[in-house]
Write a protein that holds these residues in place. Structure first.
Motif, PDB file in Angstrom:
ATOM      1  N   PHE A  36      24.525 -41.576   3.595  1.00 30.38           N
ATOM      2  CA  PHE A  36      24.228 -40.833   4.866  1.00 30.38           C
ATOM      3  C   PHE A  36      23.987 -39.641   4.607  1.00 30.38           C
ATOM      4  N   VAL A  70      22.939 -49.607   3.071  1.00 28.63           N
ATOM      5  CA  VAL A  70      23.197 -49.553   4.433  1.00 28.63           C
ATOM      6  C   VAL A  70      23.164 -48.129   4.668  1.00 28.63           C
ATOM      7  N   GLU A  72      22.469 -44.290   7.140  1.00 28.92           N
ATOM      8  CA  GLU A  72      22.149 -44.079   8.636  1.00 28.92           C
ATOM      9  C   GLU A  72      22.463 -42.435   8.555  1.00 28.92           C
ATOM     10  N   GLN A  73      21.692 -41.758   9.526  1.00 28.92           N
ATOM     11  CA  GLN A  73      21.808 -40.154   9.522  1.00 28.92           C
ATOM     12  C   GLN A  73      23.288 -40.043  10.350  1.00 28.92           C
ATOM     13  N   VAL A  74      24.094 -39.127   9.469  1.00 26.83           N
ATOM     14  CA  VAL A  74      25.552 -38.944   9.809  1.00 26.83           C
ATOM     15  C   VAL A  74      25.779 -37.651   9.641  1.00 26.83           C
ATOM     16  N   LEU A  85      30.344 -45.619   9.834  1.00 26.19           N
ATOM     17  CA  LEU A  85      29.312 -46.183   8.864  1.00 26.19           C
ATOM     18  C   LEU A  85      30.122 -46.942   7.919  1.00 26.19           C
ATOM     19  N   ARG A  88      30.858 -50.172   8.949  1.00 29.68           N
ATOM     20  CA  ARG A  88      29.855 -51.107   9.007  1.00 29.68           C
ATOM     21  C   ARG A  88      29.203 -51.306   7.613  1.00 29.68           C
TER      22      ARG A  88
END
Length: 280
Positions: A36, A70, A72-74, A85, A88
């Motif tokens: 991330f 996996v 994600e922008q976090v 995240l 997941r």
């Protein structure tokens, strides 16, 4: 056989620089990745942060190594988002074995200039963000019967540097966090360590704000080879070895050591990868 075959690692700040290098190096050794990055600028930071396009490039490079990812922008400051995240990623990939708390920022102000907002933002990203990731990862590591937490600190935790008291405080605070967690989590076979780089050749160092600090009045552009050469000469003064900076992969190799069975009994350690800056 890779050193991390069957392992799953989460890495913060993975869009570029050290974070990207860590993701690629661990993937090269067989790890699947949870990644991330905030992928947006922060108003108190005097240089551009990573972009979504850069994050996409990291993702693509991991996939080219035939590893799962996996991503994600976090924002590392958002505990709930970080934990979601990780949950997941652990579900999709099969667990979690390695936590690499890498995301970090800086800004440059003397003690009498630093504002409460500038102080708090660096503390929130560089210390609380590390706790957020580590805390969210711990239950998954316990479920796996052990694992490794690697926190990317700095040589500024060991030496006094001007214009960086908020950054130095966060990086030194990380040492206290690491030592406490190493004691608490040792019975679960979870190892916790910090790495302390000198200046690393990334966007945090190669930018106009840094050059203006080290080369006041010179007026050179950060995009010029001349500016980088002159800044490099200034950075050499920080190290006992005659080099201006190290490369991200130098830190990634240290992460690999601490994350793999090569360092299976190493915990509570402050690993310097600093070209001798702390002893100068």
């Amino acid at each position: 056989m890779g050193l991390l075959d069957g392992k799953i690692a989460v890495i913060s700040g993975a869009a570029r620089g050290q974070g990207r290098a860590h993701a690629i190096r661990l993937a090269e050794e067989g790890a699947d990745i949870i990644a991330f990055d905030i992928c947006s600028d922060i108003d108190t930071v005097p240089y551009s942060l990573a972009t979504a396009d850069e994050f996409d490039d990291t993702i693509e490079q991991v996939r080219k190594l035939d590893r799962r990812i996996v991503a994600e922008q976090v924002d590392a400051r958002d505990y709930d988002a970080v934990a979601a995240l990780i949950d997941r990623g652990a579900r999709e990939l099969g667990g979690l074995d390695i936590v690499v708390a890498n995301a970090g920022i800086t800004s440059y102000y003397r003690s009498e200039e630093l504002t409460p907002k500038q102080w708090q933002t660096v503390i929130d990203v560089n210390l609380t963000g590390v706790w957020n990731l580590s805390r969210a990862g711990v239950p998954h590591l316990i479920d796996r019967g052990g694992g490794s937490i690697v926190m990317i600190s700095s040589s500024s935790a060991h030496v006094g540097l001007q214009n960086l008291n908020h950054y130095s405080a966060a990086k030194a605070g990380m040492v206290g966090l690491m030592q406490s967690m190493a004691v608490e989590l040792g019975p679960h076979m979870i190892r916790v360590n910090t790495i302390h780089p000198t200046t690393v050749r990334t966007g945090m160092a190669i930018n106009q704000a840094t050059f203006d600090l080290f080369l006041p009045g010179v007026g050179l552009s950060a995009g010029s080879a001349e500016a980088e050469d002159k800044a490099g000469e200034a950075f050499k003064g920080l190290n006992s070895m005659p080099i201006p900076w190290i490369d991200p992969v130098d830190i990634s190799n240290a992460v690999l050591y601490l994350a793999s069975d090569m360092g299976r009994y190493v915990s509570g350690t402050q690993l310097r990868v600093d070209a001798g800056s702390a002893v100068k």
